[in-house]
Design an enzyme around this catalytic site. Structure first.
Site, mmCIF file in Angstrom:
data_model
loop_
_atom_site.group_PDB
_atom_site.id
_atom_site.type_symbol
_atom_site.label_atom_id
_atom_site.label_comp_id
_atom_site.label_asym_id
_atom_site.label_seq_id
_atom_site.Cartn_x
_atom_site.Cartn_y
_atom_site.Cartn_z
ATOM 1 N N SER A 273 -4.495 -2.728 -0.891
ATOM 2 C CA SER A 273 -3.458 -3.681 -0.529
ATOM 3 C C SER A 273 -4.059 -5.018 -0.103
ATOM 4 O O SER A 273 -5.026 -5.065 0.655
ATOM 5 C CB SER A 273 -2.599 -3.106 0.601
ATOM 6 O OG SER A 273 -1.682 -4.087 1.038
ATOM 7 N N THR B 86 10.667 -7.860 -12.129
ATOM 8 C CA THR B 86 9.999 -9.143 -12.312
ATOM 9 C C THR B 86 8.826 -9.233 -11.346
ATOM 10 O O THR B 86 8.955 -8.944 -10.169
ATOM 11 C CB THR B 86 10.991 -10.291 -12.076
ATOM 12 O OG1 THR B 86 12.021 -10.181 -13.061
ATOM 13 C CG2 THR B 86 10.311 -11.643 -12.221
ATOM 14 N N CYS C 77 4.291 5.277 22.881
ATOM 15 C CA CYS C 77 5.174 4.209 23.338
ATOM 16 C C CYS C 77 5.159 3.006 22.397
ATOM 17 O O CYS C 77 6.108 2.244 22.349
ATOM 18 C CB CYS C 77 4.776 3.745 24.731
ATOM 19 S SG CYS C 77 4.792 5.060 25.954
ATOM 20 N N GLY D 151 0.826 -1.194 0.000
ATOM 21 C CA GLY D 151 0.000 0.000 0.000
ATOM 22 C C GLY D 151 0.865 1.250 0.000
ATOM 23 O O GLY D 151 0.555 2.238 -0.675
HETATM 24 C C1 LIG Z 1 21.600 -8.122 -14.187
HETATM 25 C C2 LIG Z 1 20.192 -7.854 -13.814
HETATM 26 N N1 LIG Z 1 19.890 -6.781 -13.072
HETATM 27 C C3 LIG Z 1 18.644 -6.496 -12.695
HETATM 28 C C4 LIG Z 1 17.590 -7.285 -13.070
HETATM 29 C C5 LIG Z 1 16.220 -6.918 -12.633
HETATM 30 O O1 LIG Z 1 15.691 -7.846 -11.770
HETATM 31 P P1 LIG Z 1 14.116 -7.944 -11.567
HETATM 32 O O2 LIG Z 1 13.502 -8.276 -12.885
HETATM 33 O O3 LIG Z 1 13.949 -9.005 -10.551
HETATM 34 O O4 LIG Z 1 13.629 -6.632 -11.100
HETATM 35 C C6 LIG Z 1 17.834 -8.416 -13.851
HETATM 36 C C7 LIG Z 1 16.717 -9.265 -14.276
HETATM 37 O O5 LIG Z 1 16.808 -10.224 -14.934
HETATM 38 C C8 LIG Z 1 19.162 -8.714 -14.224
HETATM 39 O O6 LIG Z 1 19.439 -9.785 -14.960
HETATM 40 C C1 LIG Z 2 -4.737 3.650 5.313
HETATM 41 C C2 LIG Z 2 -3.438 2.987 5.020
HETATM 42 N N1 LIG Z 2 -2.716 3.388 3.969
HETATM 43 C C3 LIG Z 2 -1.544 2.827 3.659
HETATM 44 C C4 LIG Z 2 -1.018 1.817 4.404
HETATM 45 C C5 LIG Z 2 0.298 1.239 4.022
HETATM 46 O O1 LIG Z 2 0.186 -0.078 3.627
HETATM 47 P P1 LIG Z 2 1.452 -1.038 3.633
HETATM 48 O O2 LIG Z 2 1.938 -1.102 5.027
HETATM 49 O O3 LIG Z 2 0.937 -2.323 3.122
HETATM 50 O O4 LIG Z 2 2.481 -0.458 2.764
HETATM 51 C C6 LIG Z 2 -1.715 1.373 5.527
HETATM 52 C C7 LIG Z 2 -1.149 0.310 6.349
HETATM 53 O O5 LIG Z 2 -1.646 -0.128 7.326
HETATM 54 C C8 LIG Z 2 -2.954 1.965 5.832
HETATM 55 O O6 LIG Z 2 -3.668 1.557 6.874
HETATM 56 S S1 FES Z 3 8.164 4.359 25.506
HETATM 57 FE FE1 FES Z 3 6.814 5.642 26.571
HETATM 58 S S2 FES Z 3 7.267 5.073 28.601
HETATM 59 FE FE2 FES Z 3 8.507 3.721 27.511
#
Ligand SMILES: Cc1ncc(COP(=O)(O)O)c(C=O)c1O
Ligand SMILES: Cc1ncc(COP(=O)(O)O)c(C=O)c1O
Ligand code: FES
Ligand code: FES
Lengths: 187, 393, 393, 187
Positions: free
Chosen positions: B197, B235, B323, B69
């Protein structure tokens, strides 16, 4: 668990919780980082801490720390009790998570304040008539221009540096700093 | 084990996992590969795209898969702002947005965009009129969430989108807490972008989506290959996407049933908790709230200590107290709603899941009051309160 | 089914899947949650962080989880450039980088950074001296890949990193094709950042990492929560991260064994294919090449037609021909190596996996020559070649 | 499969592959998008395509398209054959992937060129002595300033507009354009 077993044990079964109505000394501290509060009450006999009680509004670590501090303080002379340091409390508890280390400050600080309160009262030969005290947040200065801060600001009003609180000691430091200028914690 | 932490993550639906498994061991091909293995994967993600589109009444080509998200929100803000830069430089967000909207917004501000926050009332509601007032001829983007995960309030999105449409401003809504849980229809909502999400409706973590209305210009934040129509390189997480598709399908099918059941349980929880514990405030809107969501501030007690105590009784919840946050800051949402800092420290959120039963609620109502009592006995704030009350008499 | 497309994606190792499963159904908690479910997940990702760190001899705190090799590369470039902006504005990349390095680099160029490309020789090797020559006092970042996935060539990273260190320039290497397949040690390599991806060593797609050396300043590209130390927001893909960890552990354990086996098979494939098919060139470096990698250009034949023909015989491969690319552009890698456009159209890549057997190679060598023959009969280029040869005699 | 069954069937068993040594007309086209090549040979009898053969250096679609065009052309009058359009070839094949539609251009273009070649040769009463021809890439103009392009440029030399090739028809269009000005394809 975010806390170890010893911390959790103290959290579940905190020692010496409560209020001493006719306390000889009372120490109260507020936490500039998270806004929590801790109050320590002591009874003093022959320069020793005869009884100690506390109340804590705060996290699990804060409660466990208070409990541990109260145990460590009981029976000690005032001088010995003043030497109880934040580090030794955390150590005694078997360690605390990094961002909870500031909570261990609370416990010792509150105890020390209670002892100071006792001493002042002795000096002035005043009787404790009012157990309420103002919350005195730890006052700090900007680590860069030394200007006054209350610990909550996101920007120092004097030098305009952006601040954040050290996750370890809770004191303000420049945003993004790798090493805390107060406690030396590194990220 | 009673799990009341929907907002952190929902458990994977068994059928979702079942649908994912073949894409781990059998069909492990890269969807961009021309050969059989690759094409199997491609078909699977395109099918998932259709399911996700159906959930929000969009076209499959308008669905862009992301990894969270947060990534969807980042892509929405950082993708739209530069693409619309020639039309203006002003952005509006609500003050109760998730950090994954707020942080990108303030990053854009550092890069020269102007940023305005619209405030909320004590129920966490945005007033559409405030959005209208915040508009300038330079405004290019408004982002207001569909529902807030910390207090459960559902925002008047339709009214806000109407204002944006009138003024030709792109409108994004973060529906992470809402989509899959309440009916979401992008066309009747009138939004240009919408984040959702999987881990908020019994799909896998690591699999999310951004709806981008056809014709909306958007920059990418992850550049490289031509995946997701060149809008999001890398990917594909095929199994994750398949899981998101299945979760979307199930959510659509079971929407009403799940919703009604959760509303009943939620209302029971709210009613009885307010009865059994004193000095408690319900946070968020009483009526316009997520079906699974019951949130409170318990006065004189700090959230983490409640959370840990409940956890030891097998009840898992979350809190917006300072906290409980890694950065030790109280929830900006509670702050924005004008809740006193000390009260906000007592934040506790019960967010129910599909599996929640009436017995779970009963169990909670049994174990929770003694916890509050024990912690209040420990609380200097409660002692003070009692003293003051005593003095008043 | 004979799968020779490691570079597109590797199958998930059964033990990897096994390790992931509990994090789908049982331990579905959000690692940022304080309660039991959350802490289980947190422990799991921290264990995975240790495994990944161990694979490349890094510290766990130096490992940042991402959703793909592309995201890692984007984060490296877009994260370092602004963070180092006050020290200079010049970036150097090799001309055979993956698009997920090249595209971010050219985006940075549009944003005002200066960009230089270092070329490669006909084997795809970068000359460290060229990097040295390209350096300016303004240079802040160099990115040269550890191994190229299209031609298998392994680059002289140590020499390049030494030059960068001397000149106080941040050095990133894209090790997506290398990590988990050949020994990679960040400290002996002397790199500041290194990208790796699970789906290149029998881990799950959607789970990758960026190594960021301690003390390296880096901006985030996905902002929001405090996950990954605030460097990459978004609820973690726990199962995916766990899978990456297990894959890293297995890769480290079986590195030598896998490597030796693959080298034997690869060399057999190269030797016999060159013997059995004429007008073939091996692409990439003969010796400094990935153990699993055998790549060629088959003259007078276009890659996609070979790929489809092999697929019908149950053999899955990939190609860098223009016709196999969605954008219909021939591989920039082959181009950068000076390979004639028509020859490059005959690109074919056999990339072996753990499970590959000697019989698989035999099968390929049996079915492939007739395919080439059939396609050449159809090829006007081959007809011309024969006529010219005939005329020459 | 990226292609449907009919395309794959033609790809696997292409009709009329080969060279006609004494062809009456030869048409060769190169593909500006991906650099591939196609050659058509025709024999003409009584204004009808009596025989047709082709050779193709290109993708699966290109091969299937050539095969289909050759089938469609066989037996047709030259006028009818000139009417074989790209669209109808793709349709006859049951559809092609979007980014492969340009391949269907190749087939009809090569056939038409062969017919034109035949006609020119007829006119000049020349005999076909040389079956080799220059590759004539489809020449196009910049859709924005009408300046000349060979189809490969990333930037028009005349008006400096950034170009990319339409994934459908392969002709150059302004980078990022949503609708191709040549074939009307939308993304
Ligand atoms: C050398 C190299 N770098 C980066 C990537 C990107 O990886 P991904 O597709 O998992 O984002 C690839 C993907 O094949 C790669 O061969
Ligand atoms: C309203 C809202 N937006 C965005 C997010 C972010 O999602 P994520 O933690 O999956 O990146 C959250 C996560 O709890 C959410 O409650
Ligand atoms: S973090 Fe608030 S009292 Fe410990
Ligand atoms: S001939 Fe190259 S894509 Fe069809």
């Amino acid at each position: 668990m975010i806390y170890n077993e010893k911390v959790m044990e103290h959290f579940q079964n905190p020692r010496n919780v409560g209020v001493i109505k006719d306390a000889d000394g009372v120490g109260e501290v507020g936490n500039p980082v998270c806004g929590d509060m801790m109050t320590f009450y002591i009874k003093v006999k022959n320069n020793r801490i005869a009884d100690v009680k506390f109340q804590t509004f705060g996290c699990g670590a804060a409660i466990a720390v208070s409990s541990m501090v109260s145990e460590m303080a009981k029976g000690k002379t005032l001088e010995e009790a003043m030497k109880i340091a934040n580090k030794s409390v955390a150590k005694e508890l078997g360690g605390l998570p990094k961002n909870k280390l500031h909570c261990s400050n609370l416990g010792a600080d509150a105890l020390h304040k209670a002892i100071e309160d006792f001493k002042e009262k002795q000096k002035a030969k005043r009787k404790i008539s009012d157990s309420k005290m103002d919350v005195k947040p730890v006052v700090v200065n900007c680590p860069y221009c030394d200007g006054p801060l209350n610990g909550f600001e996101e920007i120092c009003q004097k030098c305009q540096v952006e601040l954040e609180n050290c996750p370890q000691c809770g004191k303000p430091m420049k945003k993004g700093t790798q090493e805390c200028p107060h406690c030396g914690a590194t990220r | 084990m009673v799990y009341f932490d929907h907002i952190a993550s929902t458990p994977l639906h068994p059928l979702v996992l079942e649908s994912m498994l073949p894409y781990f061991n059998e069909h492990f091909g890269n969807p961009q590969s021309i050969h059989t293995h690759g094409q199997k994967s491609l078909q699977a993600i395109e099918k998932a795209r259709e399911e996700v589109a159906r959930l929000i009444n969009a076209q499959p080509s308008e669905i862009l898969f992301t990894s969270s998200g947060s990534e969807s929100n980042n892509l929405a803000l950082k993708g739209i702002a530069p693409a619309e830069r020639n039309r203006g430089n002003h952005i509006i967000v609500s003050s109760i947005e998730h950090q994954s909207v707020l942080r990108p917004a303030s990053k854009l501000e550092k890069q020269g965009f102007k940023l305005s926050y619209v405030s909320v009332d004590k129920y966490g509601l945005v007033d559409p009129d405030d959005v209208k007032k915040a508009l300038t001829p330079q405004t290019i983007l408004v982002s207001v969430m569909l529902a807030n995960s910390e207090v459960g309030t559902i925002e008047p999105i339709r009214e806000i989108s109407a204002i944006c449409q009138e003024n030709d401003v792109v409108f994004h809504t973060d529906a992470v807490a809402a989509a899959g849980n309440i009916p979401v229809d992008v066309s009747s909502l009138g939004v240009d972008l919408l984040s959702l999400s999987g881990n908020q409706f019994y799909g896998p973590s690591g699999s999310a989506a951004l709806y981008v209305k056809k014709g909306t210009k958007i920059d990418s934040i992850i550049d490289g290959g031509i995946q997701e129509n060149g809008k999001r390189a890398g990917t594909e997480n095929v199994a994750g996407i398949v899981g998101l598709g299945t979760a979307a399908k199930l959510a659509l099918k079971q929407m009403e049933q799940r919703k009604q059941k959760l509303i009943t349980l939620r209302d029971k929880l709210i009613k009885e908790l307010l009865e059994r514990v004193d000095h408690v405030v319900l946070t968020g809107h009483r009526k316009n709230r997520l079906p699974y969501h019951a949130s409170f501030c318990i006065k004189f007690v700090e959230g983490e200590s409640m959370l840990l105590s409940l956890d030891m009784q097998g009840v898992e919840v979350s809190s917006g107290s300072a906290c409980t946050s890694k950065t030790l800051k109280v929830s900006h949402v509670l702050q924005a709603m004008g809740i006193d800092a000390a009260v906000a420290q007592g934040s506790i959120v019960f967010s129910l899941i599909e599996e929640t039963t009436s017995e779970d609620i009963d169990y909670l109502l049994e174990v929770f009051p003694p916890i509050v009592e024990k912690l209040r006995k420990m609380s200097p704030l409660y002692t003070k309160y009692l003293e003051e009350k005593h003095n008043d008499i």
